[in-house]
Design a protein around this motif. Sequence first.
Motif, PDB file in Angstrom:
ATOM      1  N   ARG B  96       0.825  -1.208   0.000  1.00 46.10           N
ATOM      2  CA  ARG B  96       0.000   0.000   0.000  1.00 46.10           C
ATOM      3  C   ARG B  96       0.855   1.251   0.000  1.00 46.10           C
ATOM      4  NH1 ARG B  96      -4.945  -0.812   4.268  1.00 46.10           N
ATOM      5  NH2 ARG B  96      -5.983  -2.569   3.217  1.00 46.10           N
ATOM      6  N   ARG B 122      18.499   6.092  -5.499  1.00 47.26           N
ATOM      7  CA  ARG B 122      17.519   6.220  -4.420  1.00 47.26           C
ATOM      8  C   ARG B 122      18.040   7.013  -3.231  1.00 47.26           C
ATOM      9  NH1 ARG B 122      15.361   1.049  -0.970  1.00 47.26           N
ATOM     10  NH2 ARG B 122      14.727   2.223   0.871  1.00 47.26           N
ATOM     11  N   GLU B 126      16.674  10.586  -1.797  1.00 51.56           N
ATOM     12  CA  GLU B 126      16.163  10.701  -0.430  1.00 51.56           C
ATOM     13  C   GLU B 126      16.940  11.719   0.387  1.00 51.56           C
ATOM     14  OE1 GLU B 126      16.318   6.650   0.896  1.00 51.56           O
ATOM     15  OE2 GLU B 126      14.339   6.190   0.090  1.00 51.56           O
ATOM     16  N   SER B 127      18.203  11.913   0.023  1.00 51.78           N
ATOM     17  CA  SER B 127      19.013  12.861   0.803  1.00 51.78           C
ATOM     18  C   SER B 127      18.494  14.289   0.636  1.00 51.78           C
ATOM     19  CB  SER B 127      20.474  12.800   0.377  1.00 51.78           C
ATOM     20  OG  SER B 127      20.627  13.372  -0.918  1.00 51.78           O
ATOM     21  N   ARG B 128      17.711  14.525  -0.428  1.00 50.47           N
ATOM     22  CA  ARG B 128      17.157  15.854  -0.662  1.00 50.47           C
ATOM     23  C   ARG B 128      15.833  16.091   0.070  1.00 50.47           C
ATOM     24  NH1 ARG B 128      19.629  18.906  -4.842  1.00 50.47           N
ATOM     25  NH2 ARG B 128      21.658  17.953  -5.184  1.00 50.47           N
ATOM     26  N   ILE B 129      15.344  15.073   0.728  1.00 54.97           N
ATOM     27  CA  ILE B 129      14.081  15.241   1.466  1.00 54.97           C
ATOM     28  C   ILE B 129      14.393  15.812   2.846  1.00 54.97           C
ATOM     29  CG2 ILE B 129      12.035  14.078   2.372  1.00 54.97           C
ATOM     30  CD1 ILE B 129      12.527  11.832   0.332  1.00 54.97           C
ATOM     31  N   PRO B 130      13.783  16.943   3.214  1.00 52.42           N
ATOM     32  CA  PRO B 130      14.048  17.526   4.534  1.00 52.42           C
ATOM     33  C   PRO B 130      13.646  16.562   5.657  1.00 52.42           C
ATOM     34  CG  PRO B 130      12.826  19.068   3.138  1.00 52.42           C
ATOM     35  CD  PRO B 130      12.848  17.758   2.419  1.00 52.42           C
ATOM     36  N   ASP B 131      14.324  16.700   6.802  1.00 52.29           N
ATOM     37  CA  ASP B 131      14.084  15.808   7.935  1.00 52.29           C
ATOM     38  C   ASP B 131      12.605  15.685   8.306  1.00 52.29           C
ATOM     39  OD1 ASP B 131      16.715  15.218   8.175  1.00 52.29           O
ATOM     40  OD2 ASP B 131      17.089  16.482   9.927  1.00 52.29           O
ATOM     41  N   TYR B 134      11.017  13.539   5.865  1.00 50.46           N
ATOM     42  CA  TYR B 134      11.587  12.200   5.698  1.00 50.46           C
ATOM     43  C   TYR B 134      10.883  11.177   6.588  1.00 50.46           C
ATOM     44  CZ  TYR B 134      14.922   8.509   4.928  1.00 50.46           C
ATOM     45  OH  TYR B 134      15.483   7.320   4.578  1.00 50.46           O
ATOM     46  N   ILE B 135      10.517  11.620   7.775  1.00 52.81           N
ATOM     47  CA  ILE B 135       9.854  10.670   8.686  1.00 52.81           C
ATOM     48  C   ILE B 135       8.470  10.287   8.177  1.00 52.81           C
ATOM     49  CG2 ILE B 135      11.123  11.361  10.744  1.00 52.81           C
ATOM     50  CD1 ILE B 135       8.708  13.077  11.517  1.00 52.81           C
ATOM     51  N   ARG B 137       8.033   9.444   4.983  1.00 52.85           N
ATOM     52  CA  ARG B 137       8.247   8.522   3.856  1.00 52.85           C
ATOM     53  C   ARG B 137       7.862   7.121   4.303  1.00 52.85           C
ATOM     54  NH1 ARG B 137      10.076   7.289  -1.219  1.00 52.85           N
ATOM     55  NH2 ARG B 137      11.945   6.019  -1.541  1.00 52.85           N
ATOM     56  N   LYS B 138       6.904   6.519   3.626  1.00 46.18           N
ATOM     57  CA  LYS B 138       6.384   5.213   4.042  1.00 46.18           C
ATOM     58  C   LYS B 138       6.776   4.100   3.088  1.00 46.18           C
ATOM     59  CE  LYS B 138       2.460   7.086   6.614  1.00 46.18           C
ATOM     60  NZ  LYS B 138       2.744   8.508   6.413  1.00 46.18           N
ATOM     61  N   GLY B 139       7.066   4.443   1.846  1.00 48.92           N
ATOM     62  CA  GLY B 139       7.366   3.416   0.859  1.00 48.92           C
ATOM     63  C   GLY B 139       8.785   3.540   0.335  1.00 48.92           C
ATOM     64  N   THR B 140       9.015   2.933  -0.787  1.00 49.02           N
ATOM     65  CA  THR B 140      10.372   2.893  -1.336  1.00 49.02           C
ATOM     66  C   THR B 140      10.431   3.350  -2.801  1.00 49.02           C
ATOM     67  OG1 THR B 140      10.003   0.566  -1.916  1.00 49.02           O
ATOM     68  CG2 THR B 140      11.103   1.002   0.164  1.00 49.02           C
TER      69      THR B 140
ATOM     70  N   ARG D 123      16.668   8.362   9.967  1.00 45.36           N
ATOM     71  CA  ARG D 123      17.606   8.813   8.950  1.00 45.36           C
ATOM     72  C   ARG D 123      19.050   8.562   9.362  1.00 45.36           C
ATOM     73  NH1 ARG D 123      16.151  14.026   5.693  1.00 45.36           N
ATOM     74  NH2 ARG D 123      16.893  13.128   3.742  1.00 45.36           N
ATOM     75  N   THR D 140      10.564  -0.112   6.339  1.00 42.30           N
ATOM     76  CA  THR D 140      10.838   1.137   7.045  1.00 42.30           C
ATOM     77  C   THR D 140      11.102   0.928   8.532  1.00 42.30           C
ATOM     78  OG1 THR D 140       8.440   1.409   7.351  1.00 42.30           O
ATOM     79  CG2 THR D 140       9.425   2.519   5.463  1.00 42.30           C
TER      80      THR D 140
END
Lengths: 257, 257, 257, 257
Positions: B96, B122, B126-131, B134-135, B137-140, D123, D140
Amino acid sequence: MCRWLSYRGPAIYLEELLYEPKHSLIDQSLHALEAKTPTNGDGFGVGWFGARKTPGTYHEILPAWNDANLKSLAHQIQSTNFFAHVRASTGTATSRANCHPFSYRNWMFMHNGQVGEYHKLRRALESRIPDELYIERKGTTDSEAIFFMMLGNGLEDDPVRAANKTLGQVVDMMEAAGITAPFRMTSVFSDGERYYALRFSTDDRPPSLYYCDEKERLILVSEPLDSETSSWKTVPPSTMLMVDEAGKVELQPLTLQ
Amino acid sequence: MCRWLSYRGPAIYLEELLYEPKHSLIDQSLHALEAKTPTNGDGFGVGWFGARKTPGTYHEILPAWNDANLKSLAHQIQSTNFFAHVRASTGTATSRANCHPFSYRNWMFMHNGQVGEYHKLRRALESRIPDELYIERKGTTDSEAIFFMMLGNGLEDDPVRAANKTLGQVVDMMEAAGITAPFRMTSVFSDGERYYALRFSTDDRPPSLYYCDEKERLILVSEPLDSETSSWKTVPPSTMLMVDEAGKVELQPLTLQ
Amino acid sequence: MCRWLSYRGPAIYLEELLYEPKHSLIDQSLHALEAKTPTNGDGFGVGWFGARKTPGTYHEILPAWNDANLKSLAHQIQSTNFFAHVRASTGTATSRANCHPFSYRNWMFMHNGQVGEYHKLRRALESRIPDELYIERKGTTDSEAIFFMMLGNGLEDDPVRAANKTLGQVVDMMEAAGITAPFRMTSVFSDGERYYALRFSTDDRPPSLYYCDEKERLILVSEPLDSETSSWKTVPPSTMLMVDEAGKVELQPLTLQ
Amino acid sequence: MCRWLSYRGPAIYLEELLYEPKHSLIDQSLHALEAKTPTNGDGFGVGWFGARKTPGTYHEILPAWNDANLKSLAHQIQSTNFFAHVRASTGTATSRANCHPFSYRNWMFMHNGQVGEYHKLRRALESRIPDELYIERKGTTDSEAIFFMMLGNGLEDDPVRAANKTLGQVVDMMEAAGITAPFRMTSVFSDGERYYALRFSTDDRPPSLYYCDEKERLILVSEPLDSETSSWKTVPPSTMLMVDEAGKVELQPLTLQ
């Protein structure tokens, strides 16, 4: 319409037939060539005879093509006799209980095809299932109903007679109900020792069924697993395939009762 | 590659676009015509703006074509702005959390396409996603990563700039990583009021994207829902589609930063 | 044994009863207090009457307590009449087809309880379902069988009579089969306008059923949603609860036929 | 918090430990006694070493207590070294990718416990996973992150050192992040030959972990499988359990680095 595969012979890993051939069953789940529809994504199942008296089974409602569990199981499990089935629903729900192969005690059964206008005949088919088996019915498919009818007709004692009798009953019931849509079926069933398959239709378009009988290996498939068509033979319509006591494959006409 | 559909206009039932057209999104889940593969059966999702500030979402790992829940929801739910997506995985798992549309607060986003050699990129994406994002982010998937990059690049304040900046970053990162496989993408994103879509590729084969803008209804689709091709217009490559304050559809070139 | 909740009154969001109370139905899915088992994790379902003639439904085989779809739907959907059910299987499989509420045309039904030794009676119960309804049977539960029996007994015309007649038939069939295990049941059924619930057992231990009737809101629950027990009244055993034409809640004894 | 079980010894059927004991792991999925919550219904998994170099795995998002596939697999599969895990999510989604045991090449790992305020540390934990392993991260959870950190810290070469180093890194990162919530963990990991387990906490309440070492059988469990407590010994806190070359169980203190 669905696609299926069955193996009987020296122990092999399931993946050897499920994943490795170019047109493997997993490939057929997305790209079937000889079926009404190329996609067989309404659940799947595998069943195998191992060290136990009863077969193991794994059923899932997801498509087979992306199932990591199936991939791991097929890599780990060896069997001398296994069934695998990818489903394309012809109307009934996608549930584990509707996924093949079906099993009862030490017997396993799977099926491709359709009882024409099944919704009109479901109750009549179910009425032929003996009480002690009826409580084992878990799904709503015509396939499972036919399997239980066969068991009720003596599958454990005389498989050939039970199959012929059941087919005859279905044909009679369809006639009685005025159903003109065809009854088409390929099927395989085994108790781990005895082994039978059949191809049948009330019209001239039975579902495809091929076999390859080489080096002690018998492989039955809805569609050939590769293009080396020389090794794949067609099971003729209205025919039962069985393995005799000497391990030889034998074909004989169905004789509906 | 996946197929998607988005609607903006007077409130309609979701089923009017999901099920009723001849080549509806549900039909495309089995029989896509302009995608690499005809089958989009690795999960699906719908999202819709209703009376609440945040959009409703329904994601499922089963194929869309046989899902009774989706059928019932699409019959019941009306919306002035909804997204629907059928997924064909390009490598990541069927879960999901990997199904579109993705949402964050009042923003919703979905995507078709692929970041070439994503497995190599990948971590960089992901390193460009702010903290603080980032938390969440649920998928891959690459898709969700791009959505969070866009949020990090100011999507809520200046959607056009955020989208251009994000695309530019991805292109730069691919170059830096020596990836020559293309980055292809169609996407739509909305907060229920503002509404944007884009079509992009680093090569000359961006995924297909069509729109129909008639009678206050804007429909965006990976493939036309019917054969009345006159009413479907192509979104040109490297173009952003947006709706201006007066409700008029406007196209403008992407200006990657 | 299961836990359920039903609402009738001015439109509210489903989450107001499903999630917000301290001992909400979602809490009861993990921590039921008045059931045989605290865990009701064998699937769940919601059904609601909205703008359409037929109710919307969402069924899932996962536990309710962690289902993000249910959370989103309950946040989005408003209804003047809805049902919700968390299931603890008493033997039948976990499948969507076995999840409550069941619906047929504009009628919706759900149930908690058990027909004693159902496996012995399943066939007899099913034999009372008329042909035109039998083809709609999708699962294998006693609950769905009772609903279809009620429909066959004239639910759409005279719900009170149909319910009493069906209960009487089940009791008779259990006697005929020599079953001494109890038949216990709480149930609610509605066509979106008419609204009925009942509490029944052949022994002196019917499943719990409470109602709260305040400010035009009628709430029925297996267990109170909070500890303000003053507002929750017990539905007496062998009693039918109904709403009369003036909207007033009325209790009357069951009169099995 | 979750419950798990691991076996090492002469080949047995999985069901002998998963289903047959009074307080089997399946019973613990509904009725855990020494965990925060009695219910462990957010998915499950089993992994086993068989004839192949890599372990087989089966993960499912449904509760274990009603899963017919698990029942059949546990009846069929024999193993000299297997893991089984029932999950109670501490926040992350119910998906196969979040179900234990995790595996990489010939290593298998599972875990019970929690990194305090993991959402703040995810992270940082992931940043310690080497690139070539990061692309293998499918879920995750903190658990999978710790497994990949251990692999990155040389699990394949020196398992004891890798485990101690990883625990030390997590503790340091938590301190650096100002996290005061405890880091609690029990874990087992094996490559089919070497076999290790550990019990750890930064406070004085590590999750429970018991072992039974009799007749060449080593069984590790979150909770004893029966009430014959005489045979179950506690793994002391801050201790690593391992099997030496002669097959003898050895306990030694953890020495975090």
